[in-house]
Design an enzyme around this catalytic site. Sequence first.
Site, PDB file in Angstrom:
ATOM      1  N   ASP A 198       0.720  -1.206  -0.067  1.00 18.25           N
ATOM      2  CA  ASP A 198       0.085  -0.087  -0.069  1.00 18.25           C
ATOM      3  C   ASP A 198       0.895   1.278   0.063  1.00 18.25           C
ATOM      4  OD1 ASP A 198      -2.053   1.592   0.165  1.00 18.25           O
ATOM      5  OD2 ASP A 198      -2.944   0.982   2.052  1.00 18.25           O
ATOM      6  N   ALA A 199       1.487   1.489  -1.206  1.00 20.51           N
ATOM      7  CA  ALA A 199       2.390   2.499  -1.480  1.00 20.51           C
ATOM      8  C   ALA A 199       1.459   3.866  -2.017  1.00 20.51           C
ATOM      9  CB  ALA A 199       3.415   2.243  -2.298  1.00 20.51           C
ATOM     10  N   LYS A 200       0.345   3.576  -3.082  1.00 19.53           N
ATOM     11  CA  LYS A 200      -0.235   4.720  -3.319  1.00 19.53           C
ATOM     12  C   LYS A 200       0.662   5.571  -4.167  1.00 19.53           C
ATOM     13  CE  LYS A 200      -3.855   4.817   0.148  1.00 19.53           C
ATOM     14  NZ  LYS A 200      -3.255   3.896   0.937  1.00 19.53           N
ATOM     15  N   ARG A 201       1.527   5.002  -5.103  1.00 22.11           N
ATOM     16  CA  ARG A 201       2.646   5.815  -5.919  1.00 22.11           C
ATOM     17  C   ARG A 201       2.006   6.318  -7.376  1.00 22.11           C
ATOM     18  NH1 ARG A 201       5.255   5.797  -1.639  1.00 22.11           N
ATOM     19  NH2 ARG A 201       7.339   4.776  -1.588  1.00 22.11           N
TER      20      ARG A 201
END
Length: 298
Positions: free
Chosen positions: A104-107
Amino acid sequence: MPEPEAATAGRESFGSRLGRAMAGRGPLCVGIDPHPALLQRWGLNDDAAGLERFSLTVLDAVGPLAAAVKPQVALYERHGSVGMAVLERTLAAAADASVLTIADAKRGDIGSTMAAYADAWLRDGSALAADSVTLSPYLGFESLRPALDLAAQTGRGVFVLALTSNPEGASVQHVGGADSVARRIVRAAAAENQRYFTSNTSNNQLAAPDLGSVGLVVGATVGSALTDLDLDLAAVRGPILAPGLGAQGATAADLRRTFGAAYGQVLGTSSREILGAGPRVQDLRDAAQRTLEELRLA
């Protein structure tokens, strides 16, 4: 746009692997969220050792039950390089245990920067390689192209933010009325998943996994927004990551009502509700089992 059948050299796609895991274990994703308050509640120090003990305990407890686990990257990143090293070991341990991971990095970025993010999370051999990663499309869906293509090539997946349940999200995602930003993202994901579904011309039947590998993040507590914005999630034919189950207020019955015909694609995500049952492995496992049964019975 490379075709996954050629690019993965026979490797099973992420969507297919996740679909099998959801069918076999159930539609539960457990967040691995080492918040400082949770570490303290577990009697652990807010340091690399506490972070690793927490992460591996959660994995040990819920790995046999969950279709996937979702480490929250920011909570490792706050510890600097030692925290990211713990994340690397957590991802490796999950792979060894055959548990699918969602980083869950939301890059989200453009050009070579987006390509570098894709390389970090989706490349074979990367220390941070996960089975899938969350992405932010708000520089334009097509800005995610390096990650979309690398995921297809390596048999990994992505989850693109589409409709989040935080109040501020509506100021961007709902804009456009009948042609809202959220609707454009949903349609783009549906089009992208066509690469995972190819027509068999010999018998005119669809030869494909149950799910494409381009998923969406849609909050479990979005209420009537799917109907209000006329979003057809079933047409996406990819997994729907639905955070907000449990402590954030959504029940399994809410998920069934909210997602309707797309419920079979939904990966219900619980973090604090399950993690708060720790630190004993059996207590964590029991909490995950209760949530899983609720999802199955909804």
